[in-house]
Design a protein around this motif. Structure first.
Motif, PDB file in Angstrom:
ATOM      1  N   VAL C 154      17.438 -20.081 -65.708  1.00  0.00           N
ATOM      2  CA  VAL C 154      18.278 -20.402 -66.854  1.00  0.00           C
ATOM      3  C   VAL C 154      19.353 -19.337 -67.077  1.00  0.00           C
ATOM      4  O   VAL C 154      20.498 -19.646 -67.376  1.00  0.00           O
ATOM      5  CB  VAL C 154      17.419 -20.572 -68.129  1.00  0.00           C
ATOM      6  N   THR C 155      18.964 -18.066 -66.920  1.00  0.00           N
ATOM      7  CA  THR C 155      19.933 -16.996 -67.184  1.00  0.00           C
ATOM      8  C   THR C 155      20.804 -16.702 -65.966  1.00  0.00           C
ATOM      9  O   THR C 155      21.704 -15.881 -66.028  1.00  0.00           O
ATOM     10  CB  THR C 155      19.217 -15.692 -67.601  1.00  0.00           C
ATOM     11  N   LYS C 156      20.500 -17.388 -64.854  1.00  0.00           N
ATOM     12  CA  LYS C 156      21.251 -17.210 -63.605  1.00  0.00           C
ATOM     13  C   LYS C 156      21.237 -15.756 -63.128  1.00  0.00           C
ATOM     14  O   LYS C 156      22.220 -15.245 -62.596  1.00  0.00           O
ATOM     15  CB  LYS C 156      22.686 -17.709 -63.763  1.00  0.00           C
ATOM     16  N   LEU C 157      20.114 -15.085 -63.349  1.00  0.00           N
ATOM     17  CA  LEU C 157      19.966 -13.717 -62.870  1.00  0.00           C
ATOM     18  C   LEU C 157      18.925 -13.702 -61.756  1.00  0.00           C
ATOM     19  O   LEU C 157      17.940 -14.439 -61.826  1.00  0.00           O
ATOM     20  CB  LEU C 157      19.491 -12.797 -63.999  1.00  0.00           C
ATOM     21  N   PRO C 158      19.139 -12.865 -60.735  1.00  0.00           N
ATOM     22  CA  PRO C 158      18.119 -12.762 -59.687  1.00  0.00           C
ATOM     23  C   PRO C 158      16.794 -12.282 -60.287  1.00  0.00           C
ATOM     24  O   PRO C 158      16.783 -11.459 -61.199  1.00  0.00           O
ATOM     25  CB  PRO C 158      18.691 -11.709 -58.731  1.00  0.00           C
ATOM     26  N   LEU C 159      15.696 -12.795 -59.724  1.00  0.00           N
ATOM     27  CA  LEU C 159      14.374 -12.495 -60.262  1.00  0.00           C
ATOM     28  C   LEU C 159      14.091 -10.993 -60.276  1.00  0.00           C
ATOM     29  O   LEU C 159      13.517 -10.462 -61.228  1.00  0.00           O
ATOM     30  CB  LEU C 159      13.314 -13.244 -59.446  1.00  0.00           C
ATOM     31  N   ASP C 160      14.511 -10.291 -59.200  1.00  0.00           N
ATOM     32  CA  ASP C 160      14.189  -8.849 -59.146  1.00  0.00           C
ATOM     33  C   ASP C 160      14.966  -8.079 -60.210  1.00  0.00           C
ATOM     34  O   ASP C 160      14.458  -7.126 -60.801  1.00  0.00           O
ATOM     35  CB  ASP C 160      14.431  -8.284 -57.742  1.00  0.00           C
ATOM     36  N   VAL C 161      16.192  -8.505 -60.487  1.00  0.00           N
ATOM     37  CA  VAL C 161      16.982  -7.865 -61.551  1.00  0.00           C
ATOM     38  C   VAL C 161      16.298  -8.085 -62.897  1.00  0.00           C
ATOM     39  O   VAL C 161      16.155  -7.169 -63.721  1.00  0.00           O
ATOM     40  CB  VAL C 161      18.421  -8.458 -61.593  1.00  0.00           C
ATOM     41  N   LEU C 162      15.822  -9.306 -63.093  1.00  0.00           N
ATOM     42  CA  LEU C 162      15.159  -9.663 -64.347  1.00  0.00           C
ATOM     43  C   LEU C 162      13.863  -8.866 -64.511  1.00  0.00           C
ATOM     44  O   LEU C 162      13.566  -8.340 -65.590  1.00  0.00           O
ATOM     45  CB  LEU C 162      14.868 -11.167 -64.336  1.00  0.00           C
ATOM     46  N   ALA C 163      13.099  -8.762 -63.423  1.00  0.00           N
ATOM     47  CA  ALA C 163      11.833  -8.022 -63.464  1.00  0.00           C
ATOM     48  C   ALA C 163      12.106  -6.554 -63.803  1.00  0.00           C
ATOM     49  O   ALA C 163      11.340  -5.919 -64.537  1.00  0.00           O
ATOM     50  CB  ALA C 163      11.114  -8.134 -62.122  1.00  0.00           C
ATOM     51  N   GLU C 164      13.218  -6.044 -63.288  1.00  0.00           N
ATOM     52  CA  GLU C 164      13.605  -4.654 -63.576  1.00  0.00           C
ATOM     53  C   GLU C 164      13.941  -4.493 -65.063  1.00  0.00           C
ATOM     54  O   GLU C 164      13.491  -3.561 -65.725  1.00  0.00           O
ATOM     55  CB  GLU C 164      14.816  -4.306 -62.685  1.00  0.00           C
ATOM     56  N   LYS C 165      14.714  -5.424 -65.590  1.00  0.00           N
ATOM     57  CA  LYS C 165      15.086  -5.374 -67.010  1.00  0.00           C
ATOM     58  C   LYS C 165      13.857  -5.502 -67.908  1.00  0.00           C
ATOM     59  O   LYS C 165      13.796  -4.920 -68.997  1.00  0.00           O
ATOM     60  CB  LYS C 165      16.071  -6.511 -67.345  1.00  0.00           C
TER      61      LYS C 165
END
Lengths: 309, 104, 249
Positions: C154-165
């Motif tokens: 939904v946020t169009k962010l890569p999963l690893d970037v999201l996991a980092e955030k």
């Protein structure tokens, strides 16, 4: 389809949240709480490199309708999908708590109007948004317990999805237009999770048949149906009397019965024309094709009236 | 997000009594603009926060155009932009100025 | 399948719980010498209209009995059930009806406590565990709004970037700790530590707590929602201080 005779009227669907408030309330009666100048904004969007909004997409305050004091909250569906988030949610919850606290005092309002326009929880702040939905529900029920009706107005671009669908059904009274949609999981979410054969989200007619205003009000998921112009919403809002259901055991027992009966009668249906056939409506396949006036006449004759929500 | 402030000097202060006004929505291809009246000065400040990087010169041109057309002296203007085109920006600025010029 | 281990840990003084239709359970138990009503949803079943209406019916019966007995909800659901048919029938009304029934129980003098021992997500989480006054997370609990892969979509962010955030902020990450930080989860218990039954009886012995929602206070003190409480208070104050200038009537 918006019929020609309302084309020139300001449309609820096309308008901003602020324009809806201005059209709903008496002229110049709105006093906003924590408006844009206060710059109460989401602290979480920067992490996602997203621009904030001065009001976080939630406009709240008090005003009057036909001289009667009311509280109002409007979601801006065009900003982040009108989502429930930490700031937008806290503004709404604070407003509802103040209404409950002020009941019976000189500060009291007669009614709360929620101009919902929401895809549900803002996923960038999902946990705070989920809590905001839960706190909103509890605060709505406290307002109703205090004897003040809470009225949902549904007809915006984002509809009332996710937690917004639950919030809607917790209100005392729901006013909807043809463009209004209410649902928990959106068609796209169902399609993504269960496949296109379960729900084809690009089949717009199907989406409207399942979630749209006409189906909702026929089945009992909304209480009043209006044409999609702002003036019609105002007229219907001004007519909401204090006879809407209180939040009580009796009301919930009636709702229990109503929802059990619905499940029993229509639980085997896959599409709304099947429901309308069982319900004995004259044009089960043509509900969407009726003009607004024809539909309103049908509703007056065949619609489900209930006092349990 | 890219953030910058543009300063300009108007030929006159903006008439009207509104203390502030908001116009537009932070939707895709759109922006919101908050006008606030800050005294009788001829200065105009515009705080821009935009999702589109690298367009500061375009913003400066649009603001210059707006200031020449309207003379919004004394205005503090804050913008949240989500990729609006220059003509949309100018339209919203003009709308905001009109709201500020209201007499009540 | 009944959560037998959980039940024996929570209610060593005895119980008469049985499983019902649509992945529900119901019955009575003893805790701290008190009679307690117990309801549940089992098997990580998605919450559809049938399950919601059965549970709400039980809750309303309990309120009607006028016993004021505490109600403990054992929760292992999933998300709301995602079918076109359920949405067409007005799933939002069924879920809201369950949330309203549980809230009404709390407002009618029943102490309401949920024990989350499995998943609960999105609308199903709001309609069940989040509708109780107190939420306890035990082993196996995994509350969420949406899983990270779906949020990534939904946020169009890569999963690893999201996991980092997600490591920087508890505000969107799934799981017990992030949700506890926002005030959703009141306490986290370990089933093996031998103290759960005692803790439960202590909670149930509380005088019917004033039915005020203080989860934002918890969220502020735990740092998971730093601004919600303060903003809600500012709004309340402002509302109560706006001069009321009603026109006629």
């Amino acid at each position: 389809m918006i019929p020609e005779n309302v084309m020139n009227e300001p449309s609820w669907y096309e308008s901003s949240a602020r324009a809806r408030i201005n059209g709903l309330l008496d002229a110049d009666s709105f006093s906003e709480i924590l408006g844009p100048v206060d710059r109460v904004m989401s602290p979480h969007l920067a992490l996602f490199d997203l621009p904030p909004a001065f009001d976080d997409g939630m406009i709240i305050g008090r005003g009057s309708i036909d001289g009667r004091s009311v509280a109002v909250a409007a979601q801006e569906g065009q900003f982040m999908g009108g989502t429930f988030a930490e700031v937008s949610g806290a503004k709404l919850v604070g407003l509802l708590r103040a209404v409950a606290r002020s009941a019976g005092t000189p500060q009291a309002v007669s009614t709360v109007f929620l101009l919902l326009d929401t895809g549900g929880v803002r996923l960038q702040e999902a946990n705070a948004g989920e809590m905001a939905v839960s706190e909103t529900i509890r605060a709505i029920l406290d307002v109703r317990k205090a004897g003040v009706p809470v009225v949902a107005l549904i007809g915006g671009r984002a509809g009332a999805f996710g937690g917004g669908g639950l919030v809607t059904a917790c209100c005392s009274h729901i006013i909807i237009s043809e463009q209004g949609r209410i649902s928990v999981s959106g068609p796209e979410v169902i399609e993504t999770n269960k496949g296109v054969e379960e729900f084809d989200s690009r089949d717009r007619a199907l989406v409207w048949r399942v979630t749209g205003g006409r189906s909702r009000v026929l089945l009992g998921g909304a209480d009043a149906y209006v044409k999609g112009d702002i003036a019609s919403f105002r007229k219907s809002a001004a007519q909401v009397s204090n006879s809407v259901p209180s939040f009580s055991l009796q009301t919930l027992e009636q709702e229990q019965e109503r929802l059990e009966q619905r499940l029993q009668a229509y639980g085997g249906c896959r599409d709304t024309p099947e429901i309308w056939t069982i319900a004995g409506l004259p044009t089960p396949d043509g509900i969407a094709d009726l003009t607004e006036d024809e539909f309103i006449r049908l509703l007056a004759k065949e619609g489900i009236r209930h006092d349990a929500r | 997000m890219e953030k910058f402030t543009i300063h300009a000097r108007a030929k006159a202060t903006l008439s009207g009594k509104s203390a502030n006004a908001i116009t537009g929505v932070v939707a895709s291809g759109n922006l919101e603009i908050l006008f606030e009246r800050k005294g009788d000065s001829l200065d105009v400040t515009v705080d821009v926060m935009t999702a589109s990087h690298g367009y500061q010169p375009v913003w400066e041109a649009v603001i210059k155009d707006f200031v020449e057309r309207v003379s919004p002296g004394g205005m503090h203007i804050a913008i949240h932009d989500n990729g609006a085109r220059p003509d949309t920006v100018l339209l919203r600025l003009m709308q905001g100025a009109r709201l500020m010029e209201a007499q009540s | 399948m009944m959560p037998d281990n959980l039940i024996s840990v929570l209610f060593p003084e005895g119980h008469s719980l049985s499983s019902g239709a649509e992945n529900t359970l119901s019955g009575q138990a003893r805790s701290g010498g008190k009679d307690v009503e117990v309801l549940g949803i089992n098997n990580g079943a998605p919450l559809g209209p049938e399950t919601a209406i059965i549970l709400a019916g039980h809750v309303l019966e309990i309120i009607k009995s006028n016993s004021k007995a505490p109600i403990v909800f054992l929760i292992n659901t999933a998300s709301q059930r995602m079918t076109r048919r359920d949405e067409m029938l007005g799933l939002n009304e069924y879920l809201a009806h369950l949330a309203k029934s549980i809230t009404l129980a709390g407002a009618s003098g029943h102490r309401t406590i949920s024990v989350l021992y499995g998943t609960a997500a999105a609308g199903a989480f709001i309609a069940t565990a989040l509708a109780t006054q107190t939420m306890i997370a035990v082993d196996g609990a995994h509350p969420s709004v949406m899983d990270l892969p779906s949020i990534a979509r939904v946020t169009k962010l890569p999963l690893d970037v999201l996991a980092e955030k997600a490591k920087e902020t508890p505000v969107f990450a799934p799981g017990v700790e992030p949700l506890a930080a926002t005030g959703a989860v009141t306490e986290i218990w370990k089933l093996s530590d031998g103290q759960c039954a005692e803790r439960l009886s202590v909670l149930l012995a509380d005088e019917p707590v004033s039915d005020i929602d203080t989860r934002d206070v918890l969220g502020a003190s735990r740092g998971g929602r730093k601004v919600a409480l303060e903003i809600a208070k500012r709004v309340e104050d402002a509302f109560l201080h706006i001069s009321v200038s009603e026109k006629a009537g």
